[in-house]
Scaffold this motif. Structure first.
Motif, PDB file in Angstrom:
ATOM      1  N   HIS A   1      -2.641  19.249 -18.010  1.00 14.57           N
ATOM      2  CA  HIS A   1      -1.425  18.865 -18.366  1.00 14.57           C
ATOM      3  C   HIS A   1      -0.669  19.366 -17.566  1.00 14.57           C
ATOM      4  O   HIS A   1      -0.343  20.449 -17.095  1.00 14.57           O
ATOM      5  N   THR A   2       0.179  17.952 -16.923  1.00 14.90           N
ATOM      6  CA  THR A   2       1.075  18.420 -15.917  1.00 14.90           C
ATOM      7  C   THR A   2       2.539  17.798 -16.423  1.00 14.90           C
ATOM      8  O   THR A   2       3.614  17.808 -15.627  1.00 14.90           O
ATOM      9  N   GLU A   3       2.506  16.875 -17.497  1.00 18.24           N
ATOM     10  CA  GLU A   3       3.746  16.293 -18.075  1.00 18.24           C
ATOM     11  C   GLU A   3       4.668  17.232 -18.733  1.00 18.24           C
ATOM     12  O   GLU A   3       4.857  17.303 -19.879  1.00 18.24           O
TER      13      GLU A   3
ATOM     14  N   ASN B   1       7.328  14.049 -12.802  1.00 21.52           N
ATOM     15  CA  ASN B   1       5.869  14.518 -13.237  1.00 21.52           C
ATOM     16  C   ASN B   1       4.985  13.532 -12.339  1.00 21.52           C
ATOM     17  O   ASN B   1       3.822  14.242 -12.225  1.00 21.52           O
ATOM     18  N   GLU B   2       5.288  12.375 -12.073  1.00 23.08           N
ATOM     19  CA  GLU B   2       4.466  11.698 -11.027  1.00 23.08           C
ATOM     20  C   GLU B   2       4.201  12.162  -9.846  1.00 23.08           C
ATOM     21  O   GLU B   2       3.373  11.714  -9.097  1.00 23.08           O
TER      22      GLU B   2
END
Length: 678
Positions: free
Chosen positions: A482-484, A490-491
């Motif tokens: 989970h990186t958002e 975030n991208e």
């Protein structure tokens, strides 16, 4: 009689031990109100039932009020301990094993703000780094009082039916008297080695006077502190001989090193990625020098090493303590020629580390350990055979498949990858954590033995599951990184998984933002730093990697500090923007009033996982229970009784990270306590 060296009996004074394998003294922190009640009793009785020759309890039981445990230990200074000890010893004896207990005064290895808030006492004012209390330098009346406390505690243990006691002398008060690093007393208890040993021999004499010549008494001690200015190997051999010649001691239990720091403790009790049985040869030297009964334990996780320790004459009794936390039935499986079924200790050290952080020891992949009153080590057969479909072959899914197979059910497992493992296989890519794959390999072997059917390279859809006509469906699909988590950009970030798997090449100037605090963040940082890159590890917490815990943190620190990694606490990554071919990381703080920037070429985010739960929600309206789990049934150990949709075709459950990001132990516990009642 078996010719296996491990299965030979051993005579220790009047006590005949049925084989050569012991569980050495350790404290899983299961006492209640300082007493070894039902949970504690069930834990040791299970190991006795599994065939061990002797289980040694308490690491260590406190003999004095000014030795307050820093985690949950037995309070041997209380008279009320005697009947509880009697129930414990009776339970172990009924299973054919011997039982002893370790007694200690912690000295400076505790805190003054525990229990009665009494001053910490030691032979000097030197503070122990781990527990941070500045001790009072012991006076003559302190010494006399504590000597009596030891004798009182020994008498209580004898009254409770213990086969013997062991005194702890590494890092605790006895060793603090022994070591030049911690003994600054003048007069009869300080200075020469004779004087520094006087306290120990006073204690031993007082115990003998109270318990008589037949009660078994041993000492677990460091034979070499491996610390500049401390006790040397030559000192250790001399001390060993003096203990032998005193006529007060019946066995020696040897360790090597010091435990006053996390790093020192980890060298004494090594974890995965470190050398196995590192002090075995040293213990063998002590035995050769003394010709006296010698015990030893320190990362001897497998039967082959234990067998070598006995067959080579290095030891009389070999300790497999963490191994028995993983599998309490090691000896029974040796006897029954089922060594290949022994659940392997993978050295994760979740057991020891969690005592301080979580309050009780649990094995990372045996969820029944410490829960013997409610969780089975041997899975009983179900009354009726059912069809169980499991989606996902990570640790949760593999445990569900194993337990369902042991129950006698028809089990089918769908897995999108071409092999089992999930996140365990990912974490095992790092050399230090390679042993973690044993969690999966053992379960795969058990599932093959039980006839579980695996469908690899299969992305299970709702139709795929329905086509199996299951009675029960267990979704164990895990989660994805989970990186958002940022306000913007975030991208532009990559995940810790991207780095660990090798899917993304490390940058040259990298910010690792870790607010999950688990192994993945440090693993990614170590991989990046190993390329020669500049690495900063940032966390919004007060300390970094809190889920890794103390002893597991040691190897990471030894590596990352050498690689010149930077650690930054109490700062939060808020946004990332591109600036040409570089990135600007905008950094704030939960404490407010701060805005900083980092100019880097890569940002790695470690923020746990987000559940892969699409299949679960597709299947939910088709199920009888609509996915609902009765917590009351689960906790009470009853089959799930929820019925929300009488027209449903199957019961539906999800476990592990498919529910929420947790850890390997939680995933396995989810599976065991649910599926054992299916």
């Amino acid at each position: 009689m078996s010719s296996d060296p491990l299965l030979q009996p051993y005579q220790l004074k009047h006590l005949k031990l049925r084989n050569r394998i012991i569980v050495t003294s350790h404290e899983p922190a299961y006492p209640e109100d300082g007493m070894p009640k039902g949970r504690y009793r069930a834990y040791h009785a299970e190991r006795a039932r599994g065939g061990v020759a002797m289980t040694m309890t308490a690491g260590s039981a406190a003999v004095s009020r000014d030795s307050p445990p820093v985690f949950n230990n037995i309070l041997a200074w209380k008279d009320e301990v005697v009947p509880w000890v009697r129930e414990l010893t009776d339970a172990v004896h009924e299973e054919g094993a011997a039982i002893m207990i370790q007694l200690t005064h912690l000295g400076r290895r505790t805190r003054w703000d525990k229990a009665d808030w009494l001053p910490v006492v030691s032979p000097s004012h030197s503070r122990e780094p781990s527990h941070r209390a500045f001790p009072k330098k012991a006076e003559d009346w302190d010494i006399a009082r504590i000597v009596k406390d030891y004798a009182d505690a020994a008498e209580r243990m004898q009254a409770g039916g213990m086969d013997g006691i062991e005194l702890q002398a590494y890092g605790h008060l006895m060793d603090q008297f022994w070591s030049p690093l911690t003994n600054e007393l003048d007069g009869p208890y300080g200075g020469s080695l004779d004087n520094r040993l006087r306290f120990t021999f006073d204690v031993l004499s007082a115990i003998r006077e109270r318990t008589g010549p037949d009660f078994i008494v041993g000492v677990r001690y460091t034979g070499d502190e491996m610390s500049e200015g401390g006790l040397t190997k030559a000192d250790g051999i001399e001390i060993s001989k003096r203990l032998r010649d005193s006529g007060l001691v019946d066995f020696l239990n040897v360790v090597r090193g010091h435990i006053d720091t996390d790093a020192g403790l980890t060298d004494v009790i090594p974890i995965q990625g470190m050398a196995g049985s590192p002090h075995l040869d040293f213990a063998g030297e002590i035995r050769a020098a003394t010709g006296f009964p010698t015990f030893h334990a320190a990362r001897i996780p497998d039967v082959a090493t234990a067998r070598h320790a006995i067959e080579s004459g290095k030891l009389d009794m070999v300790g497999m303590t963490r191994a028995h936390m993983t599998d309490p039935h090691i000896v029974r499986k040796i006897i029954e020629k089922r060594e290949d079924e022994i659940r392997p200790c993978v050295g994760a050290n979740y057991c020891l580390d969690r005592i301080y952080q979580g309050g009780a020891a649990y094995c990372i992949h045996n969820a029944a350990t410490g829960r013997e009153e409610t969780m089975p080590h041997v899975i009983p057969k179900a009354a009726a055979r059912r069809k169980v479909v499991i989606v996902g072959a990570g640790p949760a899914g593999m445990e569900a498949a194993r337990v369902a197979g042991e129950r006698g059910h028809e089990v089918v497992v769908f897995e999108a990858a071409n092999v089992a493992g999930g996140q365990v296989r990912l974490t095992a890519l790092s050399a230090r954590r390679r042993e973690m794959i044993g969690i999966i390999d053992w379960r795969m072997a058990q599932c093959e033995r039980l006839g579980v059917s695996f469908r690899f390279d299969t992305w299970a859809e709702a139709e795929t599951v329905q086509a199996e006509h299951p009675d029960v469906v267990v979704i164990a699909t895990g989660g994805m990184a989970h990186t958002e988590v940022l306000k913007e950009g975030n991208e532009l970030v990559v995940s810790s998984w991207d780095i660990i798997s090798g899917d993304v090449k490390p940058g040259a100037n990298v910010l690792v933002f870790d607010d999950a605090g688990d192994h993945a963040g440090l693993q990614a940082a170590e991989i990046v730093a190993g390329t020669g890159a500049k690495v900063e590890i940032m966390t919004p917490d007060r300390s970094f990697a809190p889920e890794v815990m103390a002893m597991n943190l040691v190897p990471y620190m030894r590596s990352l500090q050498k690689l010149d990694a930077t650690f930054t606490v109490t700062y939060r990554l808020e946004a990332v923007e591109r600036n040409g071919n570089r990135l600007i990381a905008h950094v704030g703080s939960d404490y407010g009033g701060v805005l900083k920037q980092r100019h880097v070429d890569q940002v790695v985010v470690n923020h746990g996982t987000i559940p892969l739960d699409d299949l679960y929600f597709e299947l939910k309206p088709l199920s009888r229970n609509l996915g609902e789990v009765s917590h009351d049934d689960l906790i009470a150990g009853k089959p799930q009784s929820v019925m929300r949709n009488p027209d449903g075709a199957f019961q539906l459950f999800r476990i592990g990270d498919a529910v929420a990001a947790r850890n390997t132990h939680a995933a396995i516990y989810d599976a065991l306590r649910l599926v054992k009642d299916i």
